[in-house]
Design an enzyme around this catalytic site. Structure first.
Site, PDB file in Angstrom:
ATOM      1  CE  LYS A 188      -4.291   1.121   2.299  1.00  0.00           C
ATOM      2  NZ  LYS A 188      -5.142   1.372   1.151  1.00  0.00           N
TER       3      LYS A 188
HETATM    4  N1  PMP Z   1      -7.836  -2.420  -3.126  1.00  0.00           N
HETATM    5  C1  PMP Z   1      -7.282  -1.199  -3.003  1.00  0.00           C
HETATM    6  C2  PMP Z   1      -6.592  -0.611  -4.186  1.00  0.00           C
HETATM    7  C3  PMP Z   1      -7.345  -0.504  -1.774  1.00  0.00           C
HETATM    8  O1  PMP Z   1      -6.806   0.707  -1.654  1.00  0.00           O
HETATM    9  C4  PMP Z   1      -8.016  -1.100  -0.685  1.00  0.00           C
HETATM   10  C5  PMP Z   1      -8.108  -0.371   0.618  1.00  0.00           C
HETATM   11  N2  PMP Z   1      -6.996  -0.627   1.425  1.00  0.00           N
HETATM   12  C6  PMP Z   1      -8.572  -2.366  -0.865  1.00  0.00           C
HETATM   13  C7  PMP Z   1      -8.457  -3.001  -2.096  1.00  0.00           C
HETATM   14  C8  PMP Z   1      -9.251  -3.081   0.267  1.00  0.00           C
HETATM   15  O2  PMP Z   1      -8.306  -3.442   1.238  1.00  0.00           O
HETATM   16  P1  PMP Z   1      -8.700  -3.623   2.756  1.00  0.00           P
HETATM   17  O3  PMP Z   1      -9.860  -4.536   2.785  1.00  0.00           O
HETATM   18  O4  PMP Z   1      -7.492  -4.222   3.371  1.00  0.00           O
HETATM   19  O5  PMP Z   1      -9.035  -2.280   3.286  1.00  0.00           O
END
Ligand code: PMP
Length: 295
Positions: A153
């Site tokens: 991320k």
């Molecule tokens: N895909 C992207 C590109 C994201 O930014 C997020 C948010 N973090 C998610 C999927 C979902 O991830 P999570 O369930 O860990 O928040």
């Protein structure tokens, strides 16, 4: 409003008032997007304030740092403790928590000499709202996993997400659905994606998407509730034949999709597998029991 005069931040091991926090305008993160972040939610659960999947989120933060080559000088457990203290100091219970690992001044494209950690929190409603979404297929693909670490991320990756969201809004849609570099279904700008066909859920496999913690939770819920789910690639054409679909993510939680490119899904949301998952997810984050018997 992300902060007020009274907001306290965690910055480099100390709790300080947000109004006193400063940053260097020559930060590598500001210029090149070379930083890492997380998005986490805390809930006022039946057992008190609980940060949902705190360990998984901070472990992903540490992994993102390692993949990006940004040294993180904190243990996961310390960051979890700091987050709970932060909530208490800001009198927050239902909150969105944003840890950011950012770099010091360095205008070269070299490894950072100084790395800082900031954690903040604020009250944030469901990121994509409560209504069913009208979604378009984005002209922006998710980045090639050979150009970036797709499972990290990293701040700069979100330029792609912002472009896709802006394009969707300019076209009059609520949200974008992005394809991968091979033109297969991938994910939203900030959420993972599932669709339903013939009593089964389908979601893209890992490789071209962020491995969402909510996606993983949805897979666990499906396992628990005996909902068949397949992780496989699918095309937009297949989606147009689907019964229903939803996005899931920490900020968005589980949110149903009404239409893709103005073609509505045939199943009413309340009768979909997504609606069952949505309710189970709400119960889970609030520490309520969520077992159903599906007949
Ligand atoms: N895909 C992207 C590109 C994201 O930014 C997020 C948010 N973090 C998610 C999927 C979902 O991830 P999570 O369930 O860990 O928040």
């Amino acid at each position: 409003m992300y902060y007020t005069n009274d907001t306290v931040l965690f910055v480099n091991g100390k709790f300080i008032p947000a109004r006193e926090a400063t940053t260097d305008l020559f930060s590598q993160t500001l210029h090149y997007g070379y930083g890492v972040f997380e998005g986490i939610r805390a809930y006022r659960s039946v057992n008190g304030t609980k940060i949902f999947k705190a360990k998984e989120h901070f472990e992903r933060l540490a992994k993102s740092c390692a993949l990006a080559g940004i040294p993180l000088n904190y243990h996961v457990e310390e960051l979890i403790q700091a987050s709970y203290q932060l909530l208490e100091k800001n009198n927050l219970s239902n909150a969105y928590i944003r840890p950011l690992v950012y770099c010091g001044p360095n205008m070269s494209l070299t490894a950072p000499k100084e790395v800082f950690v900031m954690i903040t929190a604020w009250e944030w409603g469901k990121y994509l709202g409560d209504q069913l979404l009208n979604v378009c297929i984005s002209s922006y693909q998710r980045p090639n996993p050979k150009s970036i670490k797709v499972e990290a991320k990293v701040c700069g990756h979100y330029v792609n997400s912002i472009m896709a969201t802006n394009e969707a809004r300019q076209r009059g849609f609520d949200e974008a659905l992005m394809l991968d570099m091979e033109g297969r279904l991938a994910e939203g700008p900030g959420a993972n994606f599932f669709f339903e066909k013939n009593g089964e859920l389908v979601t893209p496999p890992l490789g071209n998407i962020l491995p969402g913690i909510t996606r993983h939770t949805v897979l666990e819920i499906c396992h628990e509730l005996d909902i068949p789910v397949e992780q496989r690639h699918a095309t937009p054409e297949e989606l147009f034949e689907a019964d229903s679909a939803f996005f899931c993510g920490t900020a968005a939680e589980v949110v149903g999709i009404q239409s893709v490119e103005s073609q509505a899904f045939p199943k009413p949301w309340k009768k979909t597998l997504g609606a069952i998952v949505q309710e189970a997810y709400q119960n889970l984050v609030l520490d309520k029991s969520y077992s159903y018997v599906i007949v």
